[in-house]
Design a protein around this motif. Structure first.
Motif, PDB file in Angstrom:
ATOM      1  N   ASP A  15       0.794  -1.161  -0.065  1.00 46.25           N
ATOM      2  CA  ASP A  15      -0.022   0.121   0.038  1.00 46.25           C
ATOM      3  C   ASP A  15       0.786   1.166   0.048  1.00 46.25           C
ATOM      4  O   ASP A  15       0.414   2.257  -0.636  1.00 46.25           O
ATOM      5  CB  ASP A  15      -1.034  -0.043   1.372  1.00 46.25           C
ATOM      6  CG  ASP A  15      -1.888  -1.079   1.382  1.00 46.25           C
ATOM      7  OD1 ASP A  15      -2.473  -1.411   0.426  1.00 46.25           O
ATOM      8  OD2 ASP A  15      -1.892  -1.801   2.484  1.00 46.25           O
ATOM      9  N   LEU A  16       1.895   1.410   0.739  1.00 47.90           N
ATOM     10  CA  LEU A  16       2.702   2.394   0.646  1.00 47.90           C
ATOM     11  C   LEU A  16       3.536   2.631  -0.793  1.00 47.90           C
ATOM     12  O   LEU A  16       3.574   3.715  -1.148  1.00 47.90           O
ATOM     13  CB  LEU A  16       3.842   2.166   1.902  1.00 47.90           C
ATOM     14  CG  LEU A  16       4.843   3.289   2.163  1.00 47.90           C
ATOM     15  CD1 LEU A  16       4.079   4.484   2.851  1.00 47.90           C
ATOM     16  CD2 LEU A  16       6.048   2.816   2.998  1.00 47.90           C
ATOM     17  N   TYR A  17       3.892   1.694  -1.166  1.00 45.52           N
ATOM     18  CA  TYR A  17       4.623   1.552  -2.551  1.00 45.52           C
ATOM     19  C   TYR A  17       3.611   2.000  -3.397  1.00 45.52           C
ATOM     20  O   TYR A  17       3.733   3.047  -4.468  1.00 45.52           O
ATOM     21  CB  TYR A  17       5.253   0.395  -2.802  1.00 45.52           C
ATOM     22  CG  TYR A  17       6.652   0.195  -2.451  1.00 45.52           C
ATOM     23  CD1 TYR A  17       7.661   0.478  -3.470  1.00 45.52           C
ATOM     24  CD2 TYR A  17       7.165  -0.183  -1.226  1.00 45.52           C
ATOM     25  CE1 TYR A  17       8.903   0.593  -2.755  1.00 45.52           C
ATOM     26  CE2 TYR A  17       8.312  -0.228  -0.838  1.00 45.52           C
ATOM     27  CZ  TYR A  17       9.209  -0.035  -1.558  1.00 45.52           C
ATOM     28  OH  TYR A  17      10.620   0.239  -1.121  1.00 45.52           O
ATOM     29  N   ALA A  18       2.355   1.778  -3.608  1.00 49.64           N
ATOM     30  CA  ALA A  18       1.318   2.357  -4.365  1.00 49.64           C
ATOM     31  C   ALA A  18       0.891   3.631  -4.065  1.00 49.64           C
ATOM     32  O   ALA A  18       0.774   4.392  -5.176  1.00 49.64           O
ATOM     33  CB  ALA A  18      -0.064   1.097  -4.010  1.00 49.64           C
ATOM     34  N   LEU A  19       0.908   3.996  -2.849  1.00 48.75           N
ATOM     35  CA  LEU A  19       0.536   5.465  -2.692  1.00 48.75           C
ATOM     36  C   LEU A  19       1.867   6.371  -3.354  1.00 48.75           C
ATOM     37  O   LEU A  19       1.594   7.443  -4.169  1.00 48.75           O
ATOM     38  CB  LEU A  19       0.956   5.822  -1.151  1.00 48.75           C
ATOM     39  CG  LEU A  19      -0.396   5.734  -0.227  1.00 48.75           C
ATOM     40  CD1 LEU A  19      -0.231   5.686   0.977  1.00 48.75           C
ATOM     41  CD2 LEU A  19      -1.782   6.805  -0.929  1.00 48.75           C
ATOM     42  N   ASP A  20       3.255   5.884  -3.128  1.00 58.58           N
ATOM     43  CA  ASP A  20       4.166   6.528  -3.809  1.00 58.58           C
ATOM     44  C   ASP A  20       4.091   6.376  -5.448  1.00 58.58           C
ATOM     45  O   ASP A  20       4.262   7.603  -6.119  1.00 58.58           O
ATOM     46  CB  ASP A  20       5.543   5.716  -3.355  1.00 58.58           C
ATOM     47  CG  ASP A  20       6.704   6.488  -3.877  1.00 58.58           C
ATOM     48  OD1 ASP A  20       6.758   7.797  -4.110  1.00 58.58           O
ATOM     49  OD2 ASP A  20       7.661   6.027  -4.280  1.00 58.58           O
ATOM     50  N   HIS A  21       3.805   5.346  -6.102  1.00 60.16           N
ATOM     51  CA  HIS A  21       3.525   5.494  -7.305  1.00 60.16           C
ATOM     52  C   HIS A  21       2.266   6.180  -7.956  1.00 60.16           C
ATOM     53  O   HIS A  21       2.535   6.593  -8.905  1.00 60.16           O
ATOM     54  CB  HIS A  21       3.294   3.961  -8.129  1.00 60.16           C
ATOM     55  CG  HIS A  21       4.585   3.257  -7.775  1.00 60.16           C
ATOM     56  ND1 HIS A  21       4.690   1.899  -7.537  1.00 60.16           N
ATOM     57  CD2 HIS A  21       5.849   3.526  -7.952  1.00 60.16           C
ATOM     58  CE1 HIS A  21       6.008   1.390  -7.278  1.00 60.16           C
ATOM     59  NE2 HIS A  21       6.825   2.388  -7.529  1.00 60.16           N
ATOM     60  N   ALA A  22       1.537   6.486  -7.168  1.00 59.25           N
ATOM     61  CA  ALA A  22       0.240   7.300  -7.463  1.00 59.25           C
ATOM     62  C   ALA A  22       0.555   8.598  -7.206  1.00 59.25           C
ATOM     63  O   ALA A  22      -0.308   9.559  -7.211  1.00 59.25           O
ATOM     64  CB  ALA A  22      -1.026   6.994  -6.790  1.00 59.25           C
ATOM     65  N   GLY A  23       1.827   8.811  -6.464  1.00 55.76           N
ATOM     66  CA  GLY A  23       2.033  10.566  -6.475  1.00 55.76           C
ATOM     67  C   GLY A  23       1.324  10.939  -5.035  1.00 55.76           C
ATOM     68  O   GLY A  23       1.473  12.295  -4.868  1.00 55.76           O
ATOM     69  N   LYS A  24       0.792   9.930  -4.224  1.00 51.57           N
ATOM     70  CA  LYS A  24       0.291  10.562  -2.880  1.00 51.57           C
ATOM     71  C   LYS A  24       1.153  10.457  -1.722  1.00 51.57           C
ATOM     72  O   LYS A  24       0.706  10.855  -0.840  1.00 51.57           O
ATOM     73  CB  LYS A  24      -1.153   9.796  -2.687  1.00 51.57           C
ATOM     74  CG  LYS A  24      -1.898   9.810  -3.868  1.00 51.57           C
ATOM     75  CD  LYS A  24      -3.500   9.002  -3.929  1.00 51.57           C
ATOM     76  CE  LYS A  24      -4.100   9.312  -4.992  1.00 51.57           C
ATOM     77  NZ  LYS A  24      -5.665   8.567  -4.885  1.00 51.57           N
TER      78      LYS A  24
END
Length: 85
Positions: A70-79
């Motif tokens: 989830d943390l990596y997904a947030l990063d990839h989404a720019g959030k």
């Protein structure tokens, strides 16, 4: 970065290490780690707060953002950066 980071973790969790590495690369200098493998009461606390049993469970400024993926997904989404600011 001035965000308050709390991470429920264990001592042998590779996902905990990956999550911490990402946060360090983002400039986070302090991470409050709660070792649930050493303190069963804190494990129960984590489950009560998140409804989940897996680690890591990460909170940024008291907002539950989930685990490592989830943390990596947030990063990839720019959030992630706005949460850390």
């Amino acid at each position: 970065m001035t965000a308050r980071i709390l991470m429920y973790a264990t001592g042998v969790c590779p996902y905990c290490v990956r999550a911490e590495q990402l946060l360090r690369r983002k400039g986070v200098s302090e991470i409050e780690k709660i070792r649930i493998d050493l303190d069963p009461v804190r494990r129960d606390e984590m489950i009560a707060r998140t409804g989940l049993r897996t680690v890591p469970q990460i909170f940024i400024n008291d907002e539950h953002v989930g685990g490592c993926d989830d943390l990596y997904a947030l990063d990839h989404a720019g959030k992630l950066d706005p949460l850390l600011a």
